[in-house]
Motif scaffolding. Structure first.
Motif, PDB file in Angstrom:
ATOM      1  N   ILE A  51       0.822  -1.193  -0.164  1.00 39.27           N
ATOM      2  CA  ILE A  51      -0.033  -0.062  -0.079  1.00 39.27           C
ATOM      3  C   ILE A  51       0.878   1.430   0.128  1.00 39.27           C
ATOM      4  N   ASP A  52       2.141   1.214   0.696  1.00 36.87           N
ATOM      5  CA  ASP A  52       3.030   2.397   0.688  1.00 36.87           C
ATOM      6  C   ASP A  52       3.368   2.889  -0.762  1.00 36.87           C
ATOM      7  N   THR A  53       3.332   2.015  -1.938  1.00 42.62           N
ATOM      8  CA  THR A  53       3.383   2.448  -3.111  1.00 42.62           C
ATOM      9  C   THR A  53       2.501   2.841  -4.040  1.00 42.62           C
ATOM     10  N   TYR A  54       1.258   2.923  -3.458  1.00 46.39           N
ATOM     11  CA  TYR A  54      -0.235   3.529  -4.055  1.00 46.39           C
ATOM     12  C   TYR A  54       0.311   4.873  -4.490  1.00 46.39           C
ATOM     13  N   THR A  55       0.001   4.884  -5.801  1.00 43.17           N
ATOM     14  CA  THR A  55      -0.117   6.290  -6.389  1.00 43.17           C
ATOM     15  C   THR A  55      -1.287   6.639  -7.410  1.00 43.17           C
ATOM     16  N   GLY A  56      -2.513   6.787  -6.614  1.00 47.59           N
ATOM     17  CA  GLY A  56      -3.668   6.999  -7.175  1.00 47.59           C
ATOM     18  C   GLY A  56      -4.098   8.450  -6.972  1.00 47.59           C
ATOM     19  N   ASN A  57      -5.292   8.727  -7.245  1.00 48.48           N
ATOM     20  CA  ASN A  57      -6.020   9.874  -6.887  1.00 48.48           C
ATOM     21  C   ASN A  57      -6.158  10.216  -5.702  1.00 48.48           C
ATOM     22  N   ARG A  58      -5.561  11.497  -5.226  1.00 44.99           N
ATOM     23  CA  ARG A  58      -5.509  11.973  -3.882  1.00 44.99           C
ATOM     24  C   ARG A  58      -6.764  12.219  -3.286  1.00 44.99           C
ATOM     25  N   LYS A  59      -7.900  12.214  -3.989  1.00 47.96           N
ATOM     26  CA  LYS A  59      -9.463  12.417  -3.336  1.00 47.96           C
ATOM     27  C   LYS A  59      -9.624  11.262  -2.384  1.00 47.96           C
ATOM     28  N   CYS A  65     -10.876  -4.614   3.806  1.00 47.01           N
ATOM     29  CA  CYS A  65     -10.242  -6.049   3.762  1.00 47.01           C
ATOM     30  C   CYS A  65     -11.156  -7.238   4.341  1.00 47.01           C
ATOM     31  N   ARG A  66     -10.758  -7.962   5.173  1.00 47.34           N
ATOM     32  CA  ARG A  66     -11.679  -8.916   5.617  1.00 47.34           C
ATOM     33  C   ARG A  66     -12.583  -8.579   6.853  1.00 47.34           C
ATOM     34  N   SER A  67     -11.865  -7.955   7.783  1.00 47.80           N
ATOM     35  CA  SER A  67     -12.716  -7.618   8.859  1.00 47.80           C
ATOM     36  C   SER A  67     -12.424  -5.949   9.188  1.00 47.80           C
ATOM     37  N   GLY A  68     -11.774  -5.214   8.587  1.00 46.79           N
ATOM     38  CA  GLY A  68     -11.532  -3.853   8.891  1.00 46.79           C
ATOM     39  C   GLY A  68     -10.100  -3.657   9.644  1.00 46.79           C
ATOM     40  N   ALA A  69      -9.307  -4.550   9.924  1.00 44.14           N
ATOM     41  CA  ALA A  69      -8.127  -4.393  10.574  1.00 44.14           C
ATOM     42  C   ALA A  69      -7.129  -3.938   9.619  1.00 44.14           C
ATOM     43  N   ARG A  70      -6.690  -4.601   8.561  1.00 47.33           N
ATOM     44  CA  ARG A  70      -5.668  -4.179   7.734  1.00 47.33           C
ATOM     45  C   ARG A  70      -6.140  -2.821   6.874  1.00 47.33           C
ATOM     46  N   ILE A  77      -1.287   4.601   6.804  1.00 48.13           N
ATOM     47  CA  ILE A  77      -0.379   4.837   5.737  1.00 48.13           C
ATOM     48  C   ILE A  77      -0.432   5.639   4.617  1.00 48.13           C
ATOM     49  N   LEU A  78      -1.841   5.476   3.983  1.00 50.35           N
ATOM     50  CA  LEU A  78      -2.246   6.559   2.977  1.00 50.35           C
ATOM     51  C   LEU A  78      -2.712   7.836   3.713  1.00 50.35           C
ATOM     52  N   GLN A  79      -3.045   8.210   4.805  1.00 49.05           N
ATOM     53  CA  GLN A  79      -3.050   9.406   5.352  1.00 49.05           C
ATOM     54  C   GLN A  79      -1.822  10.140   5.555  1.00 49.05           C
ATOM     55  N   GLN A  80      -0.754   9.612   6.083  1.00 44.93           N
ATOM     56  CA  GLN A  80       0.581  10.086   6.288  1.00 44.93           C
ATOM     57  C   GLN A  80       1.093  10.494   4.754  1.00 44.93           C
ATOM     58  N   LYS A  81       0.541   9.852   3.643  1.00 47.32           N
ATOM     59  CA  LYS A  81       1.192   9.947   2.413  1.00 47.32           C
ATOM     60  C   LYS A  81       0.117  11.348   1.627  1.00 47.32           C
ATOM     61  N   GLY A  82      -0.758  11.806   2.449  1.00 48.18           N
ATOM     62  CA  GLY A  82      -1.524  12.920   1.929  1.00 48.18           C
ATOM     63  C   GLY A  82      -2.906  12.673   1.304  1.00 48.18           C
ATOM     64  N   TYR A  83      -3.363  11.143   1.228  1.00 51.39           N
ATOM     65  CA  TYR A  83      -4.428  10.671   0.850  1.00 51.39           C
ATOM     66  C   TYR A  83      -5.939  10.990   1.728  1.00 51.39           C
ATOM     67  N   GLN A  84      -7.103  10.994   1.379  1.00 48.17           N
ATOM     68  CA  GLN A  84      -8.113  11.002   2.070  1.00 48.17           C
ATOM     69  C   GLN A  84      -8.906   9.525   2.257  1.00 48.17           C
ATOM     70  N   PRO A  85      -8.247   8.789   3.278  1.00 50.68           N
ATOM     71  CA  PRO A  85      -8.837   7.494   3.071  1.00 50.68           C
ATOM     72  C   PRO A  85      -9.953   7.245   3.869  1.00 50.68           C
ATOM     73  N   ILE A  86     -10.804   6.399   3.516  1.00 53.69           N
ATOM     74  CA  ILE A  86     -12.236   5.848   4.318  1.00 53.69           C
ATOM     75  C   ILE A  86     -12.190   4.613   4.414  1.00 53.69           C
ATOM     76  N   ASN A  87     -12.376   4.133   5.757  1.00 50.20           N
ATOM     77  CA  ASN A  87     -12.165   2.787   5.949  1.00 50.20           C
ATOM     78  C   ASN A  87     -13.574   2.013   6.121  1.00 50.20           C
ATOM     79  N   VAL A  88     -13.728   0.950   5.439  1.00 49.38           N
ATOM     80  CA  VAL A  88     -14.923   0.384   5.417  1.00 49.38           C
ATOM     81  C   VAL A  88     -15.087  -0.510   6.734  1.00 49.38           C
ATOM     82  N   ARG A  89     -16.044  -0.048   7.606  1.00 48.57           N
ATOM     83  CA  ARG A  89     -16.059  -0.915   8.787  1.00 48.57           C
ATOM     84  C   ARG A  89     -16.743  -2.711   8.480  1.00 48.57           C
TER      85      ARG A  89
END
Length: 102
Positions: A51-59, A65-70, A77-89
């Motif tokens: 995931i640390d190599t992901y270079t997609g849209n920054r929106k 994942c399977r349960s929400g932990a990964r 990781i993505l938040q630190q790289k400037g992305y706006q992540p949203i976790n699926v619970r």
């Protein structure tokens, strides 16, 4: 002290199902084998291990994942790289929609 940075943006799988028709970016951070065993059609497999190599849209980037932990780890990781992540619970364990195999 309360920090807004510590608050994770998250949605339920029901919320995700509604969003899928709007052209969102959905990353499935499970292993390739897990992904092949059944994934959401719109999801792109981007394992947590890379995931640390992901270079997609920054929106907004939805993470599942399977349960929400990964996906929570990927979120940080993505938040630190400037992305706006949203976790699926609940992850794929809670997903009740169609899945694609292969």
């Amino acid at each position: 002290m309360f920090s807004f940075m510590s608050m994770k943006k998250a949605v339920t799988t029901a919320d995700l199902a509604k969003k899928l028709t709007t052209g969102i970016t959905l990353l499935d951070v499970r292993t390739p084998a897990e992904y092949r065993s059944g994934h959401i059609k719109q999801a792109k497999n981007t394992p947590l291990s890379s995931i640390d190599t992901y270079t997609g849209n920054r929106k907004e980037v939805y993470l599942i994942c399977r349960s929400g932990a990964r996906s929570a780890q990927a979120y940080r990781i993505l938040q630190q790289k400037g992305y706006q992540p949203i976790n699926v619970r609940g992850g794929m364990n809670q997903w009740r929609g169609a899945v694609v195999r292969g």
